[in-house]
Design a protein around this motif. Structure first.
Motif, PDB file in Angstrom:
ATOM      1  N   GLY A 119      -5.867  -3.894 -12.349  1.00 18.46           N
ATOM      2  CA  GLY A 119      -4.836  -2.909 -12.234  1.00 18.46           C
ATOM      3  C   GLY A 119      -3.527  -3.226 -11.625  1.00 18.46           C
ATOM      4  O   GLY A 119      -3.706  -4.314 -10.879  1.00 18.46           O
ATOM      5  N   LEU A 120      -2.579  -2.577 -11.855  1.00 24.02           N
ATOM      6  CA  LEU A 120      -1.125  -3.115 -11.367  1.00 24.02           C
ATOM      7  C   LEU A 120      -0.682  -1.967 -10.271  1.00 24.02           C
ATOM      8  O   LEU A 120      -0.668  -0.722 -10.691  1.00 24.02           O
ATOM      9  CB  LEU A 120      -0.172  -3.433 -12.518  1.00 24.02           C
ATOM     10  CG  LEU A 120      -0.664  -4.134 -13.262  1.00 24.02           C
ATOM     11  CD1 LEU A 120       0.402  -4.420 -14.622  1.00 24.02           C
ATOM     12  CD2 LEU A 120      -0.817  -5.659 -12.879  1.00 24.02           C
TER      13      LEU A 120
ATOM     14  N   THR B 263      -9.783  -6.142  -3.762  1.00 23.07           N
ATOM     15  CA  THR B 263      -9.022  -7.147  -3.615  1.00 23.07           C
ATOM     16  C   THR B 263      -7.594  -7.215  -4.238  1.00 23.07           C
ATOM     17  O   THR B 263      -7.303  -6.841  -5.154  1.00 23.07           O
ATOM     18  CB  THR B 263      -9.539  -8.622  -4.282  1.00 23.07           C
ATOM     19  OG1 THR B 263     -11.143  -8.748  -3.975  1.00 23.07           O
ATOM     20  CG2 THR B 263      -8.708  -9.903  -3.975  1.00 23.07           C
ATOM     21  N   VAL B 264      -6.734  -7.690  -3.125  1.00 23.48           N
ATOM     22  CA  VAL B 264      -5.184  -7.446  -3.319  1.00 23.48           C
ATOM     23  C   VAL B 264      -4.354  -8.801  -3.395  1.00 23.48           C
ATOM     24  O   VAL B 264      -4.498  -9.783  -2.489  1.00 23.48           O
ATOM     25  CB  VAL B 264      -4.576  -6.452  -2.503  1.00 23.48           C
ATOM     26  CG1 VAL B 264      -2.921  -6.409  -2.608  1.00 23.48           C
ATOM     27  CG2 VAL B 264      -5.115  -5.133  -2.150  1.00 23.48           C
ATOM     28  N   THR B 265      -3.647  -8.879  -4.578  1.00 23.31           N
ATOM     29  CA  THR B 265      -2.852 -10.113  -4.760  1.00 23.31           C
ATOM     30  C   THR B 265      -1.202  -9.462  -4.831  1.00 23.31           C
ATOM     31  O   THR B 265      -1.020  -8.692  -5.352  1.00 23.31           O
ATOM     32  CB  THR B 265      -3.045 -10.916  -6.137  1.00 23.31           C
ATOM     33  OG1 THR B 265      -4.736 -11.202  -5.798  1.00 23.31           O
ATOM     34  CG2 THR B 265      -2.191 -12.080  -6.067  1.00 23.31           C
TER      35      THR B 265
ATOM     36  N   ASN C 285      -9.893  -6.202  -8.697  1.00 27.11           N
ATOM     37  CA  ASN C 285      -8.686  -6.929  -8.294  1.00 27.11           C
ATOM     38  C   ASN C 285      -7.503  -6.238  -8.780  1.00 27.11           C
ATOM     39  O   ASN C 285      -7.169  -5.802  -9.760  1.00 27.11           O
ATOM     40  CB  ASN C 285      -8.744  -8.249  -9.103  1.00 27.11           C
ATOM     41  CG  ASN C 285      -9.948  -8.926  -8.507  1.00 27.11           C
ATOM     42  OD1 ASN C 285     -10.357  -9.156  -7.529  1.00 27.11           O
ATOM     43  ND2 ASN C 285     -10.755  -9.565  -9.739  1.00 27.11           N
ATOM     44  N   LEU C 286      -6.553  -5.880  -7.593  1.00 26.33           N
ATOM     45  CA  LEU C 286      -5.212  -5.264  -7.937  1.00 26.33           C
ATOM     46  C   LEU C 286      -3.957  -6.473  -7.735  1.00 26.33           C
ATOM     47  O   LEU C 286      -4.118  -7.013  -6.792  1.00 26.33           O
ATOM     48  CB  LEU C 286      -5.279  -4.066  -7.072  1.00 26.33           C
ATOM     49  CG  LEU C 286      -6.159  -2.980  -7.203  1.00 26.33           C
ATOM     50  CD1 LEU C 286      -5.852  -1.746  -6.488  1.00 26.33           C
ATOM     51  CD2 LEU C 286      -6.074  -2.497  -8.629  1.00 26.33           C
ATOM     52  N   LEU C 287      -3.072  -6.201  -8.559  1.00 25.27           N
ATOM     53  CA  LEU C 287      -2.011  -7.014  -8.423  1.00 25.27           C
ATOM     54  C   LEU C 287      -0.762  -6.015  -7.914  1.00 25.27           C
ATOM     55  O   LEU C 287      -0.659  -4.964  -8.521  1.00 25.27           O
ATOM     56  CB  LEU C 287      -1.516  -7.891  -9.838  1.00 25.27           C
ATOM     57  CG  LEU C 287      -0.463  -8.412  -9.810  1.00 25.27           C
ATOM     58  CD1 LEU C 287      -0.435  -9.692  -8.741  1.00 25.27           C
ATOM     59  CD2 LEU C 287       0.048  -9.049 -11.094  1.00 25.27           C
TER      60      LEU C 287
ATOM     61  N   LEU D  66      -4.668  -0.310   0.828  1.00 25.05           N
ATOM     62  CA  LEU D  66      -5.619  -0.621  -0.179  1.00 25.05           C
ATOM     63  C   LEU D  66      -6.554  -1.628   0.513  1.00 25.05           C
ATOM     64  O   LEU D  66      -8.000  -1.392  -0.033  1.00 25.05           O
ATOM     65  CB  LEU D  66      -5.004  -1.351  -1.391  1.00 25.05           C
ATOM     66  CG  LEU D  66      -4.332  -0.595  -2.324  1.00 25.05           C
ATOM     67  CD1 LEU D  66      -3.359  -1.399  -3.168  1.00 25.05           C
ATOM     68  CD2 LEU D  66      -5.289   0.341  -2.927  1.00 25.05           C
ATOM     69  N   SER D  67      -6.386  -2.301   1.660  1.00 24.99           N
ATOM     70  CA  SER D  67      -7.352  -3.334   2.251  1.00 24.99           C
ATOM     71  C   SER D  67      -8.440  -2.550   2.943  1.00 24.99           C
ATOM     72  O   SER D  67      -9.400  -3.073   3.183  1.00 24.99           O
ATOM     73  CB  SER D  67      -6.526  -4.231   3.067  1.00 24.99           C
ATOM     74  OG  SER D  67      -6.000  -3.696   4.056  1.00 24.99           O
ATOM     75  N   GLU D  68      -8.329  -1.388   3.273  1.00 24.45           N
ATOM     76  CA  GLU D  68      -9.094  -0.232   3.607  1.00 24.45           C
ATOM     77  C   GLU D  68     -10.224   0.039   2.736  1.00 24.45           C
ATOM     78  O   GLU D  68     -11.181   0.714   3.435  1.00 24.45           O
ATOM     79  CB  GLU D  68      -8.425   0.743   4.609  1.00 24.45           C
ATOM     80  CG  GLU D  68      -7.489   0.400   5.860  1.00 24.45           C
ATOM     81  CD  GLU D  68      -6.823   1.730   6.079  1.00 24.45           C
ATOM     82  OE1 GLU D  68      -6.923   2.831   5.667  1.00 24.45           O
ATOM     83  OE2 GLU D  68      -5.827   1.346   7.029  1.00 24.45           O
TER      84      GLU D  68
END
Length: 185
Positions: free
Chosen positions: A73-74, A34-36, A2-4, A27-29
């Motif tokens: 991660g950020l 998972t991106v927020t 999970n990345l913010l 990043l979605s590739e």
């Protein structure tokens, strides 16, 4: 993993928000990511003030702190303000650093940015490293900067230069590997 993601700029049509949108797409590739995206403008932190903190931590600060805590991660896209850290980002860091445990501690962080100038916010990103280092974050060693932001993005918000977009994709892939190695995910 999970990345913010968030931008250190509040302006709705900021170049750094555009850069963040391109990063989110790239990043979605990547499988199992998972991106927020958090929005510092919507969170609307007051300017850091110890009196406000003493009266009770603002809910928006708690909310961002929880998002950071939950992330593996950020990825932060920030402009430079007078060759230094942007004030919205510095304010957010200052507020969130007051939470316990400190959400930034041991978080892998990728700093990137763009600006209208020839250096593409690289000078400001150097100063942006300092608070994250102090708070125990793990900074990805290669910041990413896009110069001449006014010319770098198409009207739809994509990067105009395919080589710049490919370089961003490579940096993001390498950052994910870096973050993965630190988080064990």
């Amino acid at each position: 993993m999970n990345l913010l993601l968030f931008a250190g700029s509040l302006r709705q049509d900021s170049y750094n928000r555009k850069l963040l949108a391109v990063a989110k797409e790239l990043l979605s590739e990547i499988p199992d990511i998972t991106v927020t995206v958090a929005d510092l403008k919507t969170l609307a932190f007051p300017v850091y003030d110890g009196d406000i903190e003493a009266a009770g931590m603002p809910e928006s600060v708690k909310s961002l702190g929880q998002m950071i805590q939950a992330a593996d991660g950020l990825v932060i896209a920030s402009p430079e303000y007078n060759a230094s850290i942007s004030s919205p980002l510095k304010n957010a860091i200052d507020w969130v650093s007051r939470l316990r445990p400190v959400p930034f501690e041991r978080k892998p962080v990728l700093l990137m940015g763009t600006s209208p100038g020839a250096f593409g916010s690289i000078r400001g990103l150097g100063y942006t490293r300092a608070p994250f280092e102090t708070l125990g974050s793990f900074l990805y060693p290669q910041p990413f900067a896009v110069p001449k932001a006014a010319e770098a993005f198409s009207p739809t918000g994509d990067l105009v230069d395919p080589a710049t977009k490919q370089k961003l994709k490579t940096v993001l892939q390498n950052y994910v590997y870096f973050a993965h190695s630190l988080s064990g995910k």
